[in-house]
Motif scaffolding. Structure first.
Motif, PDB file in Angstrom:
ATOM      1  N   LEU A 129       5.987  18.898  -6.193  1.00  9.77           N
ATOM      2  CA  LEU A 129       6.751  18.520  -7.372  1.00  9.77           C
ATOM      3  C   LEU A 129       7.456  19.753  -7.924  1.00  9.77           C
ATOM      4  CD1 LEU A 129       4.110  16.278  -9.215  1.00  9.77           C
ATOM      5  CD2 LEU A 129       6.050  15.487  -7.846  1.00  9.77           C
ATOM      6  N   ASP A 130       8.660  19.560  -8.430  1.00 11.57           N
ATOM      7  CA  ASP A 130       9.411  20.670  -9.009  1.00 11.57           C
ATOM      8  C   ASP A 130       8.952  20.981 -10.424  1.00 11.57           C
ATOM      9  OD1 ASP A 130      10.990  20.894  -6.701  1.00 11.57           O
ATOM     10  OD2 ASP A 130      12.376  19.353  -7.428  1.00 11.57           O
ATOM     11  N   SER A 131       8.411  19.972 -11.100  1.00  5.75           N
ATOM     12  CA  SER A 131       7.932  20.146 -12.468  1.00  5.75           C
ATOM     13  C   SER A 131       6.803  19.153 -12.728  1.00  5.75           C
ATOM     14  CB  SER A 131       9.082  19.921 -13.461  1.00  5.75           C
ATOM     15  OG  SER A 131       9.627  18.625 -13.308  1.00  5.75           O
ATOM     16  N   PRO A 132       6.012  19.380 -13.767  1.00  7.80           N
ATOM     17  CA  PRO A 132       4.888  18.474 -14.050  1.00  7.80           C
ATOM     18  C   PRO A 132       5.365  17.052 -14.336  1.00  7.80           C
ATOM     19  CG  PRO A 132       4.691  20.521 -15.294  1.00  7.80           C
ATOM     20  CD  PRO A 132       6.071  20.510 -14.711  1.00  7.80           C
ATOM     21  N   ILE A 133       4.553  16.088 -13.980  1.00  5.78           N
ATOM     22  CA  ILE A 133       4.826  14.699 -14.336  1.00  5.78           C
ATOM     23  C   ILE A 133       3.596  14.111 -15.017  1.00  5.78           C
ATOM     24  CG2 ILE A 133       6.443  14.354 -12.413  1.00  5.78           C
ATOM     25  CD1 ILE A 133       4.247  12.685 -11.039  1.00  5.78           C
ATOM     26  N   ALA A 134       3.817  13.138 -15.881  1.00  8.70           N
ATOM     27  CA  ALA A 134       2.729  12.408 -16.531  1.00  8.70           C
ATOM     28  C   ALA A 134       2.516  11.113 -15.760  1.00  8.70           C
ATOM     29  CB  ALA A 134       3.077  12.119 -17.982  1.00  8.70           C
ATOM     30  N   ALA A 159       8.806   8.843  -7.049  1.00 14.92           N
ATOM     31  CA  ALA A 159       9.079   8.545  -8.456  1.00 14.92           C
ATOM     32  C   ALA A 159       9.660   9.759  -9.179  1.00 14.92           C
ATOM     33  CB  ALA A 159       7.804   8.081  -9.143  1.00 14.92           C
ATOM     34  N   SER A 160       9.165  10.938  -8.831  1.00 14.38           N
ATOM     35  CA  SER A 160       9.662  12.161  -9.467  1.00 14.38           C
ATOM     36  C   SER A 160      11.113  12.436  -9.109  1.00 14.38           C
ATOM     37  CB  SER A 160       8.792  13.362  -9.068  1.00 14.38           C
ATOM     38  OG  SER A 160       9.040  13.756  -7.721  1.00 14.38           O
ATOM     39  N   LYS A 161      11.572  11.844  -8.012  1.00 12.47           N
ATOM     40  CA  LYS A 161      12.962  12.027  -7.571  1.00 12.47           C
ATOM     41  C   LYS A 161      13.862  10.886  -8.019  1.00 12.47           C
ATOM     42  CE  LYS A 161      11.765  14.850  -3.543  1.00 12.47           C
ATOM     43  NZ  LYS A 161      12.342  16.088  -4.109  1.00 12.47           N
ATOM     44  N   GLY A 162      13.328  10.046  -8.900  1.00 16.44           N
ATOM     45  CA  GLY A 162      14.159   9.001  -9.487  1.00 16.44           C
ATOM     46  C   GLY A 162      13.929   7.598  -8.983  1.00 16.44           C
ATOM     47  N   GLU A 163      13.068   7.427  -7.977  1.00 17.66           N
ATOM     48  CA  GLU A 163      12.782   6.073  -7.497  1.00 17.66           C
ATOM     49  C   GLU A 163      12.008   5.298  -8.576  1.00 17.66           C
ATOM     50  OE1 GLU A 163      14.054   4.870  -4.976  1.00 17.66           O
ATOM     51  OE2 GLU A 163      14.360   6.382  -3.438  1.00 17.66           O
ATOM     52  N   LYS A 164      12.441   4.084  -8.850  1.00 15.16           N
ATOM     53  CA  LYS A 164      11.817   3.274  -9.896  1.00 15.16           C
ATOM     54  C   LYS A 164      10.612   2.520  -9.322  1.00 15.16           C
ATOM     55  CE  LYS A 164      15.014   4.507 -12.790  1.00 15.16           C
ATOM     56  NZ  LYS A 164      14.712   5.484 -13.870  1.00 15.16           N
ATOM     57  N   GLN A 188       0.845  -1.184   0.000  1.00 19.47           N
ATOM     58  CA  GLN A 188       0.000   0.000   0.000  1.00 19.47           C
ATOM     59  C   GLN A 188       0.883   1.238   0.000  1.00 19.47           C
ATOM     60  OE1 GLN A 188      -2.048   0.539   3.703  1.00 19.47           O
ATOM     61  NE2 GLN A 188      -3.332   2.194   2.967  1.00 19.47           N
ATOM     62  N   SER A 189       0.480   2.252  -0.727  1.00 24.25           N
ATOM     63  CA  SER A 189       1.169   3.536  -0.668  1.00 24.25           C
ATOM     64  C   SER A 189       0.209   4.624  -1.110  1.00 24.25           C
ATOM     65  CB  SER A 189       2.405   3.541  -1.570  1.00 24.25           C
ATOM     66  OG  SER A 189       3.064   4.796  -1.507  1.00 24.25           O
ATOM     67  N   ASN A 190       0.218   5.743  -0.399  1.00 20.52           N
ATOM     68  CA  ASN A 190      -0.600   6.853  -0.869  1.00 20.52           C
ATOM     69  C   ASN A 190       0.043   7.412  -2.129  1.00 20.52           C
ATOM     70  OD1 ASN A 190       0.793   9.660  -0.206  1.00 20.52           O
ATOM     71  ND2 ASN A 190       1.194   8.324   1.557  1.00 20.52           N
ATOM     72  N   TYR A 191      -0.792   7.919  -3.016  1.00 19.44           N
ATOM     73  CA  TYR A 191      -0.302   8.369  -4.317  1.00 19.44           C
ATOM     74  C   TYR A 191       0.665   9.544  -4.199  1.00 19.44           C
ATOM     75  CZ  TYR A 191      -3.723   5.322  -6.545  1.00 19.44           C
ATOM     76  OH  TYR A 191      -4.421   4.220  -6.970  1.00 19.44           O
ATOM     77  N   VAL A 192       0.451  10.408  -3.226  1.00 19.50           N
ATOM     78  CA  VAL A 192       1.330  11.564  -3.076  1.00 19.50           C
ATOM     79  C   VAL A 192       2.761  11.110  -2.799  1.00 19.50           C
ATOM     80  CG1 VAL A 192       1.845  13.609  -1.693  1.00 19.50           C
ATOM     81  CG2 VAL A 192      -0.518  13.118  -2.349  1.00 19.50           C
ATOM     82  N   SER A 193       2.926  10.216  -1.835  1.00 20.74           N
ATOM     83  CA  SER A 193       4.268   9.717  -1.509  1.00 20.74           C
ATOM     84  C   SER A 193       4.892   8.990  -2.689  1.00 20.74           C
ATOM     85  CB  SER A 193       4.197   8.779  -0.303  1.00 20.74           C
ATOM     86  OG  SER A 193       3.811   9.463   0.858  1.00 20.74           O
ATOM     87  N   SER A 194       4.095   8.200  -3.391  1.00 21.90           N
ATOM     88  CA  SER A 194       4.620   7.415  -4.505  1.00 21.90           C
ATOM     89  C   SER A 194       5.068   8.300  -5.658  1.00 21.90           C
ATOM     90  CB  SER A 194       3.562   6.422  -4.988  1.00 21.90           C
ATOM     91  OG  SER A 194       3.251   5.493  -3.982  1.00 21.90           O
ATOM     92  N   PHE A 195       4.222   9.262  -6.034  1.00 20.90           N
ATOM     93  CA  PHE A 195       4.576  10.139  -7.152  1.00 20.90           C
ATOM     94  C   PHE A 195       5.744  11.058  -6.789  1.00 20.90           C
ATOM     95  CE2 PHE A 195      -0.070   9.812  -8.749  1.00 20.90           C
ATOM     96  CZ  PHE A 195       0.219   8.591  -9.353  1.00 20.90           C
ATOM     97  N   LEU A 196       5.809  11.458  -5.519  1.00 22.27           N
ATOM     98  CA  LEU A 196       6.925  12.286  -5.077  1.00 22.27           C
ATOM     99  C   LEU A 196       8.231  11.506  -5.182  1.00 22.27           C
ATOM    100  CD1 LEU A 196       8.020  14.880  -3.809  1.00 22.27           C
ATOM    101  CD2 LEU A 196       7.475  13.931  -1.553  1.00 22.27           C
TER     102      LEU A 196
END
Length: 328
Positions: free
Chosen positions: A312-317, A107-112, A97-105
């Protein structure tokens, strides 16, 4: 002649058995064959908080949905979605389980990382800021200079509270956010360590009934209405190495999500089996919804709100960080 044929048959049978045994190779292959599904892994560890969000996981276990897919799921209690990311990366958990905010944050910093299935969406009064009944805090504006507890910093909790602070003319720097697990928040607030806490069920109901806490604000209103809260996460490497296992998990959890969404009684029935929620409380708590498939457009809202509040520092898709089920 019959004796010779029988001997040939026995010899062929032994040869076939030896060939199959030799093909077993690694420890996973015999289990996969036993599962009858050709899965790369037949047993996986899945992390989840003891809250209503993850009810479909336990429904799928109880109903045999995973078993039908040749999969054994071992649930593991975690303290938070953000905290589970290192466990998923290390292999201690296969999926979590992971909240989307933590996951997208992350991922945006390079976590795969990849979101592999949906889990929970907000509804009114499912995520509230709670204060003691005799607290002098009457409005969100009164939180200025106060300490607010969240289960993880820079996650859905802090973001949700920040959206309400903005409406009241404040920013996230006007309050002090402190991490505290949900079960410990009430005692921390009562002992004066904090002034308010961002709570979900069953802690909203329990703090009301046990301590008389009152709702200061429902954080899932305005731009956070129907906000996607959490999903199931895996590493990109794990998803690529275990496509059949992942697909089996997705099919089973989607089936359980649909059942939970359409039959509240199924959720009420399973809650006491993995949480401290008894049957009586389970029948009265407020629940969000359980989407049965990942939806790129709906999840993009999360990233857009994160960008607005500079998470986020920039938009992500978002489409780059999700793995939909085969054919879906």
């Amino acid at each position: 002649m019959r004796r010779i044929l029988r001997c040939h048959a026995v010899a062929l049978g032994v040869a076939a058995a030896l060939t199959l045994a030799g093909c077993g190779g690694s420890g996973d292959a015999p289990d996969a064959a036993a599962g009858g599904k050709g899965l790369e892994k037949t047993t996986i560890k899945v992390g989840g908080l003891p809250i209503p969000d993850v009810a479909p996981l336990h429904i799928a276990i109880a109903k045999g949905y995973f078993k039908d897919e040749g999969l054994t799921v071992e649930p593991v209690i975690i303290t938070g979605g953000a905290a589970a990311i290192p466990q998923v990366k290390s292999g201690a958990l296969d999926i979590s389980q992971s909240n989307y905010v933590s996951s997208f944050l992350a991922a945006s910093k390079g976590e795969k990382l990849k979101m592999v299935a949906d889990m929970y969406q907000a509804a009114p009064n499912t995520f509230n800021v709670m204060v003691p009944k005799d607290s002098p805090i009457k409005t969100v504006a009164d939180l200025k200079g106060k300490t607010v507890l969240v289960n993880n910093l820079k996650n859905i909790a802090q973001l949700a509270v920040t959206t309400q602070l903005k409406v009241a003319g404040l920013s996230d720097t006007d309050v002090k956010f402190v991490e505290k697990p949900f079960p410990d928040m009430a005692n921390a607030i009562n002992s004066g360590q904090a002034d308010a806490g961002w709570l979900t069920e069953p802690f909203i109901t329990s703090t009301q009934t046990q301590f008389g806490f009152r709702k200061l604000v429902d954080t899932m209103t305005g731009q956070m209405e129907d906000f996607p809260i959490a999903g199931w996460m895996a590493t990109d490497e794990w998803a690529q190495k275990n496509p059949k296992t992942l697909a089996a998990f997705q099919r089973a959890i989607s089936k359980a999500q649909a059942l939970a969404s359409n039959d509240r009684k199924e959720v009420e029935k399973v809650l006491p089996t993995y949480t401290k929620i008894d049957a009586q409380v389970a029948s009265v708590i407020t629940l969000g919804s359980y989407p049965s498939e990942l939806n790129e457009n709906r999840l993009q809202k999360v990233a857009d709100v994160m960008l607005e509040y500079k998470y986020l520092d920039s938009p992500i898709a978002v489409k780059n960080y999700i793995v939909t089920a085969a054919g879906g």
